[in-house]
Design an enzyme around this catalytic site. Sequence first.
Site, short mmCIF file in Angstrom:
data_model
loop_
_atom_site.label_atom_id
_atom_site.label_comp_id
_atom_site.label_asym_id
_atom_site.label_seq_id
_atom_site.Cartn_x
_atom_site.Cartn_y
_atom_site.Cartn_z
N GLY A 6 -56.87 21.47 32.29
CA GLY A 6 -56.39 20.11 31.48
C GLY A 6 -55.21 20.10 32.85
O GLY A 6 -54.50 19.01 32.83
N TRP A 51 -55.07 19.08 35.79
CA TRP A 51 -55.28 17.47 36.44
C TRP A 51 -55.17 16.51 35.56
O TRP A 51 -54.78 15.67 35.55
CB TRP A 51 -56.77 17.51 36.87
CG TRP A 51 -56.53 18.13 38.09
CD1 TRP A 51 -55.93 18.97 38.67
CD2 TRP A 51 -57.59 17.67 39.72
NE1 TRP A 51 -56.42 19.11 40.17
CE2 TRP A 51 -57.32 18.94 40.99
CE3 TRP A 51 -58.75 16.79 39.70
CZ2 TRP A 51 -58.00 18.94 41.77
CZ3 TRP A 51 -59.49 16.95 40.75
CH2 TRP A 51 -59.52 17.53 41.64
N ASP A 77 -65.97 18.26 30.34
CA ASP A 77 -66.09 19.59 30.87
C ASP A 77 -67.22 20.46 29.72
O ASP A 77 -66.87 20.24 28.33
CB ASP A 77 -64.98 20.62 30.61
CG ASP A 77 -64.52 21.97 31.31
OD1 ASP A 77 -63.96 21.70 32.31
OD2 ASP A 77 -65.74 22.89 30.89
N LYS A 131 -64.28 17.82 44.85
CA LYS A 131 -64.47 19.51 45.47
C LYS A 131 -65.73 19.95 45.28
O LYS A 131 -66.85 19.33 45.23
CB LYS A 131 -64.18 20.06 44.06
CG LYS A 131 -64.03 22.09 44.67
CD LYS A 131 -62.49 22.55 43.79
CE LYS A 131 -63.49 23.00 42.34
NZ LYS A 131 -62.57 23.78 41.98
C1 LIG Z 1 -61.60 24.78 38.73
S1 LIG Z 1 -62.22 24.17 36.94
C2 LIG Z 1 -60.74 22.39 36.20
C3 LIG Z 1 -59.34 22.45 36.69
C4 LIG Z 1 -59.20 21.20 36.24
N1 LIG Z 1 -59.37 20.72 37.16
C5 LIG Z 1 -57.40 21.66 35.55
O1 LIG Z 1 -56.87 20.94 37.06
O2 LIG Z 1 -57.53 22.33 35.09
C6 LIG Z 1 -63.52 24.06 36.86
C7 LIG Z 1 -63.70 23.34 35.33
O3 LIG Z 1 -65.96 23.31 35.77
C8 LIG Z 1 -66.34 23.51 34.69
N2 LIG Z 1 -67.65 22.78 34.98
C9 LIG Z 1 -68.46 24.40 35.47
N3 LIG Z 1 -69.62 23.51 35.05
C10 LIG Z 1 -70.23 22.50 34.41
C11 LIG Z 1 -70.78 20.70 34.30
N4 LIG Z 1 -71.90 21.43 34.30
N5 LIG Z 1 -70.42 20.39 33.16
C12 LIG Z 1 -69.00 19.90 33.27
N6 LIG Z 1 -67.82 21.41 33.57
C13 LIG Z 1 -68.46 21.98 33.81
C14 LIG Z 1 -65.83 24.51 33.77
O4 LIG Z 1 -66.02 25.10 32.79
C15 LIG Z 1 -63.81 24.29 34.01
O5 LIG Z 1 -63.64 24.58 33.46
#
Ligand SMILES: C[S@@+](CC[C@H](N)C(=O)[O-])C[C@H]1O[C@@H](n2cnc3c(N)ncnc32)[C@H](O)[C@@H]1O
Length: 199
Positions: A52, A54, A72, A154
């Site tokens: 969370g 962002w 997510d 990203k």
């Molecule tokens: C690097 S983290 C994001 C960090 C977030 N932006 C923050 O600031 O806290 C990447 C996220 O992508 C999610 N993710 C991966 N595959 C996904 C999908 N198919 N649908 C939704 N979210 C997904 C993961 O569960 C993970 O929590």
Amino acid sequence: MRLTQARKDQYRKLAKQKGYRSRAAFKLLQLNKSYKIIKKSDRVVEFGCAPGGWIQVVSQLVGQSGFVLGLDLKDISPLPGTKFIKGSIEDPQLPQILLQTIGPGDKFDVVLSDMSPNVSGIWEIDHERQISLTKHALHASNKILESGGNAVYKIFQGASTQSFMDELVEQFTLVKLSKPPASRQESSELYVVCLGFKE
Ligand SMILES: C[S@@+](CC[C@H](N)C(=O)[O-])C[C@H]1O[C@@H](n2cnc3c(N)ncnc32)[C@H](O)[C@@H]1O
């Protein structure tokens, strides 16, 4: 201590001090400072929002008159004034669900995508899996983004980066690749900043 490790620790420490849930928050702050992606009162959705960081930054930028929604696979602890959907970007019903959540006739001003798959360690596989998730994010964006809206995606750099960039150039007025200082140099992640969605 290596310089990159020192910088990683610096952002982790800073995130703790400022009450951000992740050091990733600084990546968005730095991108927004350079490109003015999010403004007050904007309606913003983030794909891959856990834990969370962002979403916290977005809430501060849009203020109480804005709308903030996160998606997510994993649950997040609730953040006041924001909405959360537990689900996958790969769900074909998702664009419809997002539009229902924001309300009749409304669309989003900004789409953010910070998704990472579970990495296998085999670079080509991880790259393709990540690009596939991000392409789903782009296809959802096409249905939910307001004309003139902005987006950040990203990507893990690799063989399919160029074809993804080609798609973006067709759909936005300005497309820029960026590596914010808070993103580790040894990581191959990059952020594509897209301004001015052409509906
Ligand atoms: C690097 S983290 C994001 C960090 C977030 N932006 C923050 O600031 O806290 C990447 C996220 O992508 C999610 N993710 C991966 N595959 C996904 C999908 N198919 N649908 C939704 N979210 C997904 C993961 O569960 C993970 O929590």
